[in-house]
Design a protein around this motif. Structure first.
Motif, PDB file in Angstrom:
ATOM      1  N   VAL A  63      42.697  80.737  64.980  1.00 49.47           N
ATOM      2  CA  VAL A  63      41.546  81.325  65.682  1.00 49.47           C
ATOM      3  C   VAL A  63      41.360  82.772  65.244  1.00 49.47           C
ATOM      4  CG1 VAL A  63      40.782  82.135  67.955  1.00 49.47           C
ATOM      5  CG2 VAL A  63      41.539  79.763  67.651  1.00 49.47           C
ATOM      6  N   ASP A  64      42.450  83.509  65.170  1.00 52.20           N
ATOM      7  CA  ASP A  64      42.384  84.895  64.725  1.00 52.20           C
ATOM      8  C   ASP A  64      41.806  84.988  63.313  1.00 52.20           C
ATOM      9  OD1 ASP A  64      43.041  87.791  64.937  1.00 52.20           O
ATOM     10  OD2 ASP A  64      44.466  87.294  63.334  1.00 52.20           O
ATOM     11  N   LEU A 122      59.123  71.459  74.331  1.00 53.35           N
ATOM     12  CA  LEU A 122      58.688  72.795  74.706  1.00 53.35           C
ATOM     13  C   LEU A 122      58.472  73.665  73.475  1.00 53.35           C
ATOM     14  CD1 LEU A 122      58.280  75.137  76.794  1.00 53.35           C
ATOM     15  CD2 LEU A 122      60.728  75.546  76.560  1.00 53.35           C
ATOM     16  N   VAL A 123      59.458  73.676  72.602  1.00 49.16           N
ATOM     17  CA  VAL A 123      59.375  74.500  71.393  1.00 49.16           C
ATOM     18  C   VAL A 123      58.202  74.062  70.518  1.00 49.16           C
ATOM     19  CG1 VAL A 123      60.574  75.101  69.251  1.00 49.16           C
ATOM     20  CG2 VAL A 123      61.822  75.097  71.421  1.00 49.16           C
ATOM     21  N   LEU A 124      58.010  72.764  70.360  1.00 46.72           N
ATOM     22  CA  LEU A 124      56.909  72.258  69.533  1.00 46.72           C
ATOM     23  C   LEU A 124      55.550  72.613  70.120  1.00 46.72           C
ATOM     24  CD1 LEU A 124      58.232  68.734  68.476  1.00 46.72           C
ATOM     25  CD2 LEU A 124      57.989  70.768  67.044  1.00 46.72           C
ATOM     26  N   ASP A 155      40.893  74.044  73.826  1.00 43.43           N
ATOM     27  CA  ASP A 155      41.952  73.050  73.668  1.00 43.43           C
ATOM     28  C   ASP A 155      43.327  73.682  73.846  1.00 43.43           C
ATOM     29  OD1 ASP A 155      40.034  71.118  73.187  1.00 43.43           O
ATOM     30  OD2 ASP A 155      40.322  71.114  71.004  1.00 43.43           O
ATOM     31  N   THR A 156      43.510  74.871  73.284  1.00 47.15           N
ATOM     32  CA  THR A 156      44.795  75.565  73.411  1.00 47.15           C
ATOM     33  C   THR A 156      45.047  75.965  74.856  1.00 47.15           C
ATOM     34  OG1 THR A 156      44.602  76.378  71.146  1.00 47.15           O
ATOM     35  CG2 THR A 156      46.155  77.513  72.573  1.00 47.15           C
ATOM     36  N   LEU A 157      44.013  76.427  75.527  1.00 51.84           N
ATOM     37  CA  LEU A 157      44.135  76.776  76.941  1.00 51.84           C
ATOM     38  C   LEU A 157      44.557  75.555  77.760  1.00 51.84           C
ATOM     39  CD1 LEU A 157      43.726  78.934  79.152  1.00 51.84           C
ATOM     40  CD2 LEU A 157      41.333  78.240  79.235  1.00 51.84           C
ATOM     41  N   SER A 166      52.916  75.043  68.375  1.00 52.19           N
ATOM     42  CA  SER A 166      51.581  74.527  68.055  1.00 52.19           C
ATOM     43  C   SER A 166      50.492  75.450  68.604  1.00 52.19           C
ATOM     44  CB  SER A 166      51.419  73.123  68.629  1.00 52.19           C
ATOM     45  OG  SER A 166      50.113  72.647  68.440  1.00 52.19           O
ATOM     46  N   SER A 167      50.667  75.913  69.832  1.00 42.42           N
ATOM     47  CA  SER A 167      49.683  76.829  70.430  1.00 42.42           C
ATOM     48  C   SER A 167      49.625  78.144  69.649  1.00 42.42           C
ATOM     49  CB  SER A 167      50.028  77.093  71.891  1.00 42.42           C
ATOM     50  OG  SER A 167      49.872  75.917  72.647  1.00 42.42           O
ATOM     51  N   ARG A 168      50.780  78.656  69.258  1.00 42.54           N
ATOM     52  CA  ARG A 168      50.821  79.902  68.486  1.00 42.54           C
ATOM     53  C   ARG A 168      50.086  79.741  67.153  1.00 42.54           C
ATOM     54  NH1 ARG A 168      55.264  80.465  66.402  1.00 42.54           N
ATOM     55  NH2 ARG A 168      54.860  82.531  65.592  1.00 42.54           N
ATOM     56  N   LYS A 169      50.290  78.608  66.481  1.00 44.20           N
ATOM     57  CA  LYS A 169      49.635  78.364  65.193  1.00 44.20           C
ATOM     58  C   LYS A 169      48.124  78.260  65.362  1.00 44.20           C
ATOM     59  CE  LYS A 169      53.563  76.278  62.901  1.00 44.20           C
ATOM     60  NZ  LYS A 169      54.164  75.054  62.360  1.00 44.20           N
TER      61      LYS A 169
END
Length: 113
Positions: free
Chosen positions: A67-68, A53-55, A31-33, A59-62
């Motif tokens: 995942v980590d 863009l920032v959001l 989904d992130t990809l 969101s992807s970073r979170k």
């Protein structure tokens, strides 16, 4: 906010539980990809506002952080599983129904408005 959730599974079910967790993680990564690919298209077309863009990047970073954390949980669970199996092979088992406790951490995602 992070919370700890604990539950127990039979020792023999630990590998399938780890597999289930990995499948969930794989779905999050996919989904992130997809989100990042969409973001790239919007950036390239110039069809993206700064706030959006920032959001989307945040969101992807979170999600990647979650995942980590999930993969860390899987590593700890499997390490404990193999340690328990090794311990069982070294010592005679007194009871036939042993319960192995699995601790996982769940990341609560808060959407930014």
């Amino acid at each position: 906010m992070r919370v700890r959730i604990s539950y127990s599974v039979d020792l023999d079910e630990v590998p399938s539980e780890a597999t289930r967790m990995c499948h969930e993680t794989l779905n999050q990564l996919q989904d992130t990809l997809d989100d990042v690919r969409s973001l790239i298209q919007k950036i390239d077309s110039g069809d993206l506002e700064k706030e959006e863009l920032v959001l989307k990047v945040d969101s992807s970073r979170k999600t990647l952080g979650a995942v980590d954390a999930r993969l860390t949980d899987v590593a700890m669970i499997l390490s404990g599983f193999y340690d328990a199996k090794e311990q069982m092979s070294l010592e005679p088992v007194e009871e036939e129904t042993e319960v192995f406790s699995v601790d996982t951490e769940v990341m609560e995602r808060k959407d930014v408005e």
